[in-house]
Write an enzyme that holds these catalytic residues in place. Structure first.
Site, PDB file in Angstrom:
ATOM      1  N   THR A 264       0.818  -1.223   0.000  1.00 60.20           N
ATOM      2  CA  THR A 264       0.000   0.000   0.000  1.00 60.20           C
ATOM      3  C   THR A 264       0.847   1.266   0.000  1.00 60.20           C
ATOM      4  O   THR A 264       1.962   1.283   0.535  1.00 60.20           O
ATOM      5  CB  THR A 264      -0.909   0.000   1.253  1.00 60.20           C
ATOM      6  OG1 THR A 264      -1.496   1.305   1.402  1.00 60.20           O
ATOM      7  CG2 THR A 264      -0.129  -0.276   2.522  1.00 60.20           C
TER       8      THR A 264
ATOM      9  N   TYR B  19      -1.851   0.458  10.034  1.00 69.59           N
ATOM     10  CA  TYR B  19      -2.037  -0.283   8.782  1.00 69.59           C
ATOM     11  C   TYR B  19      -0.741  -0.225   7.949  1.00 69.59           C
ATOM     12  O   TYR B  19      -0.229  -1.256   7.494  1.00 69.59           O
ATOM     13  CB  TYR B  19      -3.215   0.327   8.007  1.00 69.59           C
ATOM     14  CG  TYR B  19      -3.364  -0.195   6.610  1.00 69.59           C
ATOM     15  CD1 TYR B  19      -3.521  -1.555   6.377  1.00 69.59           C
ATOM     16  CD2 TYR B  19      -3.360   0.676   5.513  1.00 69.59           C
ATOM     17  CE1 TYR B  19      -3.664  -2.036   5.084  1.00 69.59           C
ATOM     18  CE2 TYR B  19      -3.509   0.200   4.230  1.00 69.59           C
ATOM     19  CZ  TYR B  19      -3.653  -1.154   4.017  1.00 69.59           C
ATOM     20  OH  TYR B  19      -3.788  -1.628   2.734  1.00 69.59           O
TER      21      TYR B  19
END
Ligand code: UDP
Length: 331
Positions: free
Chosen positions: A118, A142
């Site tokens: 990501t 995250y």
């Protein structure tokens, strides 16, 4: 012979799109999913093994049973906001999941892995658009967990010869271009589905998180990429590994930035409905601007986003939220 690919998180939004495309392009995908957030019906005829990636013996058994030669590893938790308040779940699912997956892969002798990383691994970028060699310093759990997974893959390559492509997604959006699958998260936290819901009257107003960022209209800027473009990139990455290509880390984005207000305006144009909004405080963990330099993916895989303009993304996503939209004609 068709090669078999184990697709963890294959019943999810991006994973199911990749499974369908793999099947269409001559691979044999097998989804491996615990169905904590995925949907069995997103897979059509594609086989599903119900299992958890933290369970290494279950991963190894699935790889052996289907004689899989590669893994695409989507299975993870992926909400920035949730990760800030429930970091333990993120370390357990994402990092624990990667530990289980890699142990299972080693036991089964599988050495090719395409991994969903990501842009959140970059944190607040020092320059824009972001290039792959730029500093990775996440600002939310995250991002921390995904960066740890990338490092785990690099360490495994050195010691065990596992080759990988880490695909650093920017903002996944859209829906299946032929209308077979859309975004179904519960609870939904992503901007585009929430803006489409607000426009249809299915929900209250869209909450805009932060209007005081240092951006032209004060709202956050993201690089939205169509789920079908993302799925296509996974197939190219898989082919790269099958052809003995080197391990890679690649940005997957369109290279264009859109603000929250740009999305609101585009939703209004595509649906012909107003999006009621309320302005709220910033959401913790959000960097102001994230846009990709997509050059390396183009050079190394020949990948270019083709459906990632906002009009196409929204035209495909809109029917899933009760709007008229337009799918592509049958493939
Ligand atoms: N956002 C917003 N209202 C919402 C959901 C998201 O203003 O109800 C903003 C969010 O703060 C971020 C952008 O929209 O700047 C994209 O957020 P999303 O959750 O879709 O994706 P993320 O960038 O977190 O992966």
């Amino acid at each position: 012979m068709r090669s078999t690919v184990l697709v963890t998180g294959g019943a999810g939004f991006i994973g199911s799109q990749a499974c369908r495309l793999l099947a269409e392009q001559g691979w044999s995908p097998v989804a491996f999913d615990n169905l904590s957030t995925g949907h069995r019906d997103a897979l059509g005829e594609i086989p599903l093994v119900r299992g958890d990636v933290r369970d290494a013996p279950a991963v190894a058994a699935a790889l052996d049973r289907y004689d899989a030669s590669a893994i695409i590893h989507f299975a993870a938790k992926a909400y920035v906001g949730e990760s800030v308040v429930q970091p333990a779940d993120y370390w357990d699912n994402n990092v624990g999941g990667m530990i289980g997956l890699l142990a299972g892969a080693r036991a089964a002798g599988v050495t090719r892995i395409v991994f969903s990383s990501t842009c959140a691994t970059y944190g607040v970028p020092g320059r824009l658009p972001i290039r792959e060699n730029d500093l990775q310093r996440p600002i939310n759990p995250y991002g921390h967990t995904k960066l740890a997974c990338e490092q785990m893959l690099r360490d495994h390559e050195v010691a065990y010869g596992t080759r990988h492509v880490a695909l650093r997604y920017f903002n996944a959006a859209g829906a299946d271009p032929w209308g077979r699958m859309g975004e179904r998260h519960e609870p939904e936290t992503h901007l585009i589905p929430l803006a489409l819901r607000a426009a249809s009257g299915q929900s209250g107003p869209l909450r805009i998180f932060g209007t005081d960022y240092d951006t032209p209209d004060g709202t956050c800027i993201r690089d939205y990429i169509h789920v079908h473009d993302l799925a296509r990139a996974h197939l190219l990455a898989l082919r790269h590994l099958e052809e003995e290509g080197e391990s890679l880390a690649l940005n997957l984005g369109s290279g264009r930035g859109s603000s929250v207000r740009d999305i609101v305006a585009a939703v209004e144009t595509v649906t012909g409905r107003a999006v009621p909004v309320i302005e709220e405080a910033r959401r913790p963990g959000d960097p102001p601007v994230l846009t990709a330099d997509p050059t390396r993916a183009a050079e190394s895989l020949g990948f270019r986003a083709e459906m990632s303009d906002l009009a196409t993304i929204l035209r495909h996503a809109a029917p899933w939220f009760g709007h008229e939209g337009r799918h592509e004609q049958a493939a």
